[in-house]
Every structure is written in structure tokens, then in C-alpha cells.
Design an enzyme around this catalytic site. Structure first.
Site, mmCIF file in Angstrom:
data_model
loop_
_atom_site.group_PDB
_atom_site.id
_atom_site.type_symbol
_atom_site.label_atom_id
_atom_site.label_comp_id
_atom_site.label_asym_id
_atom_site.label_seq_id
_atom_site.Cartn_x
_atom_site.Cartn_y
_atom_site.Cartn_z
ATOM 1 N N ASN A 1 0.491 -2.210 1.114
ATOM 2 C CA ASN A 1 0.101 -3.529 1.599
ATOM 3 C C ASN A 1 1.308 -4.377 1.975
ATOM 4 O O ASN A 1 1.249 -5.189 2.899
ATOM 5 C CB ASN A 1 -0.741 -4.243 0.544
ATOM 6 C CG ASN A 1 -2.178 -3.769 0.548
ATOM 7 O OD1 ASN A 1 -2.458 -2.665 1.005
ATOM 8 N ND2 ASN A 1 -3.083 -4.566 0.038
ATOM 9 N N GLU B 1 2.219 -3.316 5.310
ATOM 10 C CA GLU B 1 1.206 -3.873 6.210
ATOM 11 C C GLU B 1 1.535 -5.328 6.565
ATOM 12 O O GLU B 1 1.401 -5.744 7.717
ATOM 13 C CB GLU B 1 -0.153 -3.773 5.524
ATOM 14 C CG GLU B 1 -1.322 -4.360 6.288
ATOM 15 C CD GLU B 1 -2.574 -4.334 5.428
ATOM 16 O OE1 GLU B 1 -3.125 -5.424 5.147
ATOM 17 O OE2 GLU B 1 -2.988 -3.233 5.014
ATOM 18 N N GLY C 1 -19.758 -2.830 -8.781
ATOM 19 C CA GLY C 1 -19.238 -3.694 -7.722
ATOM 20 C C GLY C 1 -19.653 -3.156 -6.376
ATOM 21 O O GLY C 1 -19.091 -2.171 -5.887
ATOM 22 N N LYS D 1 -0.360 1.638 -3.513
ATOM 23 C CA LYS D 1 -1.184 0.791 -2.645
ATOM 24 C C LYS D 1 -0.535 -0.570 -2.453
ATOM 25 O O LYS D 1 -0.609 -1.159 -1.364
ATOM 26 C CB LYS D 1 -2.577 0.634 -3.265
ATOM 27 C CG LYS D 1 -3.525 -0.320 -2.519
ATOM 28 C CD LYS D 1 -3.746 0.092 -1.070
ATOM 29 C CE LYS D 1 -4.973 -0.579 -0.461
ATOM 30 N NZ LYS D 1 -5.056 -2.018 -0.620
#
Length: 291
Positions: free
Chosen positions: A168, A171, A7, A164
Site C-alpha cells: 500500500n 501504491e 464481515g 500488504k
């Protein structure tokens, strides 16, 4: 150290470059032949020396599952797979079990840094068994920002992506607070230089942050954000955060509200507000606006 990277989009491509700049050998594969170093996933595995490490940076869900399935048949015992995409932590537990059946190790890595990661480094939240994480520390050290912070072995498999996910969610709430403050400042007549108010907050205030710096950069490009439509998507991690909060009976009012605000941004004409207007007219004779 040698590593395969699957990727090579915005994040993966920059990660390949940062690792190479640090002296590591990276063999990259992508379905786009223009950026790929090899022609196939099998070719990537063949070019790696045992014990192999393959880092996966593809979209969460079906794409990640497809790559995991292929690697399960291509890799050998004592090899290791790292999922650095935005997978849900419950998928990590499934992937670790599937690969473990072949003797292949699994590490989940929550990666933050976006398009700035190449220059500034990536914050890494990692989950997995200590032996697998320790073997990959040279890679983590190369990707993380300089200095003592930016990398954590958060816990067992799933802990990296769970951390994570919460990152987020926070965030989301921070962005929503900056957005609400900006709208209020723009609304009043007394403040005629909102952009510079935001700029003044960049130093010496308790709300200074990189997100604030990015807000100022956006206002420098378009002072009143007149070129943008007030429409915000969500990547899915905000939803997962709220779902996890419900499962664990943890109140997350700010994060939940910020997620719902994004849903509201996608409505040209709010069905809920139609009902509110109708009710106010019914019980109080308040005026309504017709289309």
C-alpha cells in the site's frame, strides 16, 4: 472446504461469493442481518465442522480485537482464525499469542483487489505457521487470480500484513506520481488532450499499470476531474509504512512524500505557506496576499 466468514462488506461479501462460486461452503456473519447467513458469531461457530476455520474481514483495531476475543472463547483447539483485514502486523503477533493460549491457530492475510476482486481474484500475502497455511491452501487458491501468481506465504505471523502494508505504501507513491504528471499536463497550454495522453500510455510504455487503467477510467467519467474535491484520506497503512521505515532506518522519500501530500490536501489554507509568505515579505519585501 467449509469456512466461516465474519464481515460481509464490500470485500467480505464479494469474497463469500467468489468462494461459493469455487464450490466451497461459506457461512457468513455480519452485524447487518440483511446480508448475514446466521444470527450471531456463536451460531456461525456452531454450524462449522471441526477443525473450524473462521476468516475475519472487519475494520482493523477495536473491531478486529473484539472478534478475536469472542472467537478465542468460542473456538476449540486445532481450529484456525484468519485475519484478512488491514490490521497492523504488530497486532498479528498479539492475536496469535492470545489464540495460541487456547490451542487455536492464527494466520494473517494481506488482501488486495478491492471491488474488482470478485471478478479478477485477490492478491494474497499470508503469514503464519506452515501447517496452518497449508491447510487453508484450497481457500487461498479459490480467492487468488487464475495463473501462477497472486499468492505468497510471506513468512511467519505478521509477514502477510507487513507485506500488504508495504504494497500500500508503494501504491501511495505510484498514485502520487500519476497525479503530479496529470496536473502538469493539465497546466500547460500546448497539451490539449490530457486524457488521451494518459490513454496512450496504457500500451507499450514502462509506466503502464492497472492504476493507470483506473486513472483513464476516472478521466472518461470526468475528463478534467471537475466534479471532485482535491481531498484525499489515508487508510493508515501509509503511516505504518513510514513508521516502519524509521524504525528500520530505511529511506522512503517517495512514499513519505506521497503520504504528506495527502495531509496537505486536507488544508483549505496552508498554515505553513502563511509563514513562507510572511518570511519572503520580511526579508525581500515580496508581495503578500491578504484574505
Amino acid at each position: 472446504m467449509q469456512i466461516g466468514l465474519v464481515g460481509l462488506g464490500k470485500m467480505g461479501g464479494n469474497m463469500r461469493e467468489r468462494l461459493r462460486n469455487a464450490g466451497h461452503t461459506v457461512i457468513g456473519y455480519d452485524t447487518n442481518p440483511d446480508v448475514s447467513d446466521v444470527s450471531s458469531l456463536a451460531d456461525l461457530v456452531d454450524q462449522l465442522d471441526a477443525p473450524r476455520t473462521v476468516w475475519v474481514m472487519v475494520p482493523a483495531g477495536h473491531a478486529t480485537q473484539t472478534v478475536i476475543d469472542q472467537l478465542g472463547s468460542l473456538l476449540k483447539p486445532y481450529d484456525t482464525v484468519v485475519d484478512g483485514g488491514n490490521s497492523r502486523w504488530t497486532d498479528d503477533e498479539k492475536h496469535a499469542k492470545e489464540l495460541g493460549a487456547h490451542g487455536i491457530g492464527f494466520v494473517d492475510a494481506g488482501v488486495s483487489g478491492g471491488v474488482w476482486g470478485l471478478q479478477n481474484g485477490y492478491a494474497l500475502m499470508v503469514g503464519g505457521e506452515k501447517e496452518h497455511v497449508d491447510r487453508l491452501r484450497p481457500i487461498f487458491e479459490a480467492l487468488k487470480p487464475e495463473g501462477p501468481y497472486g499468492f505468497v506465504h510471506a513468512g511467519k505471523v505478521g509477514a502477510g500484513h507487513f507485506s500488504k502494508m508495504v504494497h500500500n505504501g508503494i501504491e501511495y507513491a505510484m498514485m502520487q506520481a500519476y497525479a503530479e504528471g496529470w496536473e502538469l499536463l493539465e497546466k500547460v497550454n500546448s497539451v490539449d488532450n490530457v486524457r488521451e495522453v494518459y490513454r496512450s500510455w496504457q500500451d507499450g510504455t514502462v509506466i503502464r499499470s492497472w492504476l493507470l487503467d483506473l486513472a483513464v477510467a476516472a478521466l472518461d467519467e470526468d475528463e478534467h476531474l471537475e466534479k471532485l474535491k482535491g481531498f484525499a484520506q489515508d487508510s493508515g497503512e501509509g503511516r505504518w509504512t513510514v513508521e516502519a521505515a524509521i524504525d528500520n532506518a530505511v529511506p522512503l522519500p517517495a512514499i513519505t512524500s506521497s503520504l504528506f501530500a495527502r495531509f496537505a490536501s486536507r488544508q483549505d489554507d496552508s498554515p505553513q505557506m502563511k509563514m513562507i509568505a510572511a518570511l519572503r515579505n520580511q526579508f525581500g519585501g515580496h508581495a503578500v496576499e491578504s484574505k
